[in-house]
Design a protein around this motif. Structure first.
Motif, PDB file in Angstrom:
ATOM      1  N   MET A   6       0.826  -1.205   0.000  1.00  0.00           N
ATOM      2  CA  MET A   6       0.000   0.000   0.000  1.00  0.00           C
ATOM      3  C   MET A   6       0.863   1.258   0.000  1.00  0.00           C
ATOM      4  O   MET A   6       0.435   2.310  -0.435  1.00  0.00           O
ATOM      5  N   LEU A   7       2.105   1.102   0.504  1.00  0.00           N
ATOM      6  CA  LEU A   7       3.005   2.245   0.544  1.00  0.00           C
ATOM      7  C   LEU A   7       3.194   2.834  -0.859  1.00  0.00           C
ATOM      8  O   LEU A   7       3.276   4.042  -1.033  1.00  0.00           O
ATOM      9  N   ARG A   8       3.257   1.968  -1.871  1.00  0.00           N
ATOM     10  CA  ARG A   8       3.426   2.478  -3.234  1.00  0.00           C
ATOM     11  C   ARG A   8       2.217   3.326  -3.644  1.00  0.00           C
ATOM     12  O   ARG A   8       2.375   4.408  -4.204  1.00  0.00           O
ATOM     13  N   TYR A   9       1.030   2.837  -3.340  1.00  0.00           N
ATOM     14  CA  TYR A   9      -0.178   3.598  -3.690  1.00  0.00           C
ATOM     15  C   TYR A   9      -0.078   4.995  -3.091  1.00  0.00           C
ATOM     16  O   TYR A   9      -0.307   6.002  -3.763  1.00  0.00           O
TER      17      TYR A   9
END
Lengths: 251, 324
Positions: free
Chosen positions: B181-184
């Motif tokens: 989710m960090l990429r999102y």
């Protein structure tokens, strides 16, 4: 549910919002209308945490939230859409909504975020397949995406900013019905800001009218439409349209 | 097919030192792997528009903390290197938190981190009584030869396998971030911070997470370099030149693809070696000149880098073939 008292915002010497007070009741759709520059969006920005108020209080579910950062306010259960859609073009359509579902719900679980995203996309009528891109979406679809992002955070209160601007007649009707359905079926209280009034009158339970940062009227749509001060502000065709709609009664 | 190809490649890389042991090529390979890991660490945040020109600082901290802890405190690198990582991470928080909190982004963020590079270099030079200053620094040999306790090995094969493992670990982290989710959150932040905040992202916290991760990994690269070379100097593991070299290599290789930084390391290190071997001392500094020219050309004509552009080309071909 939401209680605003003496809310004030000054930008330098300019007072955008001046000592506005009102309450939002659970389960209703409250319309917030007024001409351009009347302070509607500024109020939204303060409630959602994008702007810090100069003065006054904003209480949500009995808790003071004025001046809190946006991410905290969302996690308390206040979702919002933007007047101008803000899609993230480096993410796919689904990822856009999953992001909101994950971070807007206190980073609980990826699975829940994907589920919430799928539900929200289905509800607003956008594709749920993973490959769908944000590129090439039209004005109506971008508005829907905004709404889906806000819904994926599973808010108790939804702040909808000019959901109709840039849409054609048919799309406006659809969007207004969608908000009604969200309120009724998902039990989400809605504050709806708009400067186009016709469609809003049909759907809302109560209306607040702003002008130059001050509240000038509040009440049932029919009563507000006949208020002389409101007519003065909305001289011309729009006031006529309001009275016409109010006269024929709400659908 | 790509999956089996990947396993085959991994097997070939692991098996290589058991069939081929010429010291000079092995040395070059180890150096390439260590720098590939450092570049990958940089790209973990760089790919989200968080362009740091201060990673030389983190690398230097990792190297010097490990070496100083060993020489002065007789602390094994098994503890010294984690201390270096911790120091790198802490420094990242100290520098990045105010930047993120007060919305110092883009060029201004790059400039702040550039200052960090310079400061770390100055501190190492100024404390020359302990660090050897610009003359460099050598961790003491433990007895004579290889020791797991001291993380000192005389054989190139051991070092090759260690570097390979750390490099693979770097790629693994890259993929974890990519799938998480960090990429999102970071893609959203890189496009529109207010918009990201409005979907519930705690912008400062998410940016800080990736920065600390990237800084700590880079510090590990520094510690590894120190243990392998047994000699560190501000010019080779710290300072602005090292920081700029990271940016250059990643841009050349490809900032958005996992193996981009590795391709960048292969190209930059081979380039430096070829220049050194063919021109000798007459070519001192030429590699920097060539880097500079190439960097300009790449930013203008191939912003995705070599690997990134090749992969995009292949995808376009496949798309066209599938469309027919």
């Amino acid at each position: 549910m939401l209680k605003i008292e003496g809310l004030t915002k000054r930008f330098g010497g300019f007072t955008a919002v001046n000592a506005v007070s009102f309450e939002v009741h659970k389960g209703e759709i409250l319309g917030l209308i007024g001409p351009n520059g009347s302070g509607k969006s500024t109020i939204f920005n303060m409630v959602s945490g994008t702007l810090a108020p100069t003065g006054g209080s904003i209480r949500f579910a009995g808790r003071e939230i004025a001046g809190q950062p946006p991410h905290r306010i969302i996690n308390l259960g206040i979702g919002r859409t933007f007047q101008i859609p803000r899609p993230f073009r480096r993410l796919s359509l689904v990822e856009n909504v999953v992001l909101a579902g994950y971070y807007g719900q206190g980073r609980r679980s990826r699975l829940k975020a994907f589920e919430a995203a799928e539900r929200a996309l289905g509800l607003v009528g956008l594709p749920t397949d993973r490959a769908a891109s944000v590129e090439g979406l039209g004005a109506a679809a971008l508005k829907k995406l905004e709404l889906a992002k806000a819904l994926a955070t599973e808010p108790k209160l939804l702040l909808a900013d000019e959901s109709l601007s840039g849409l054609d007649e048919h799309e406006m009707d659809q969007a207004a019905d969608l908000l009604r359905r969200i309120c009724r079926d998902l039990d989400i209280t809605i504050v709806w800001v708009e400067h186009i009034m016709g469609h809003l009158m049909r759907v809302v339970d109560r209306i607040i009218v702003l002008d130059h940062g001050e509240k000038i009227a509040e009440g049932q749509p029919a009563a507000v439409a006949n208020d002389p001060r409101v007519i003065e502000v909305y001289l011309g065709t729009q006031a006529a349209a309001m009275r016409a709609v109010a006269g024929t009664g709400r659908a | 097919m790509t999956r089996s190809l990947r396993w085959l490649g991994a097997a070939a890389l692991v098996g290589l030192p058991f069939v081929y042991t010429a010291p000079y090529p092995m040395h070059i390979l180890i150096i390439i792997l260590i720098w590939s890991f450092a570049y990958t660490s940089w790209s973990i945040m760089g790919r989200f528009g968080l362009v740091s020109l201060g990673h030389g600082g983190f690398m230097g901290i990792g190297a010097y903390v490990t070496a100083l802890a060993w020489n002065y405190g007789h602390v094994s690198p098994w503890i010294g290197a984690p201390l270096g990582l911790l120091a790198g991470g802490l420094l990242a928080v100290v520098v990045a938190y105010p930047c993120f909190r007060f919305r110092i982004i883009g060029h201004y963020f790059a400039l702040v981190t550039l200052a960090l590079s310079g400061i770390v270099l100055q501190v190492i030079t100024a404390t020359r009584d302990y660090t050897g200053g610009s003359l460099g620094y050598t961790p003491e040999r433990y007895k004579n030869g290889s020791s797991l306790y001291a993380v000192q090995f005389t054989g190139k094969t051991t070092w090759y396998l260690i570097a390979l493992g750390v490099w693979a670990f770097g790629l693994y982290i890259w993929h974890r971030v990519d799938r998480g989710m960090l990429r999102y959150a970071l893609e959203a932040i890189s496009e529109d911070e207010d918009g990201a905040a409005a979907t519930g992202v705690h912008v400062t916290r998410e940016k800080l997470k990736v920065t600390v991760l990237s800084a700590a990994m880079t510090a590990l690269a520094g510690a590894l370099y120190c243990q392998y070379q047994m000699f560190i100097s501000p010019d080779t593991v710290s300072g602005i030149a090292v920081s700029l070299q990271m940016v250059f290599a990643v841009v050349v290789g490809g900032i958005y693809v996992p193996l981009g930084p590795t391709v960048g390391a292969v190209i930059t290190i081979m380039l430096a070696e070829v220049l050194r071997v063919s021109f000798g001392t007459r070519a001192v500094g030429w590699d920097n000149l060539v880097y500079g020219i190439l960097l300009v050309i790449f930013i203008i004509f191939l912003p995705k880098g070599i690997l990134g552009s090749l992969l995009a080309l292949r995808r376009a071909r496949r798309g066209a073939a599938a469309g027919e």
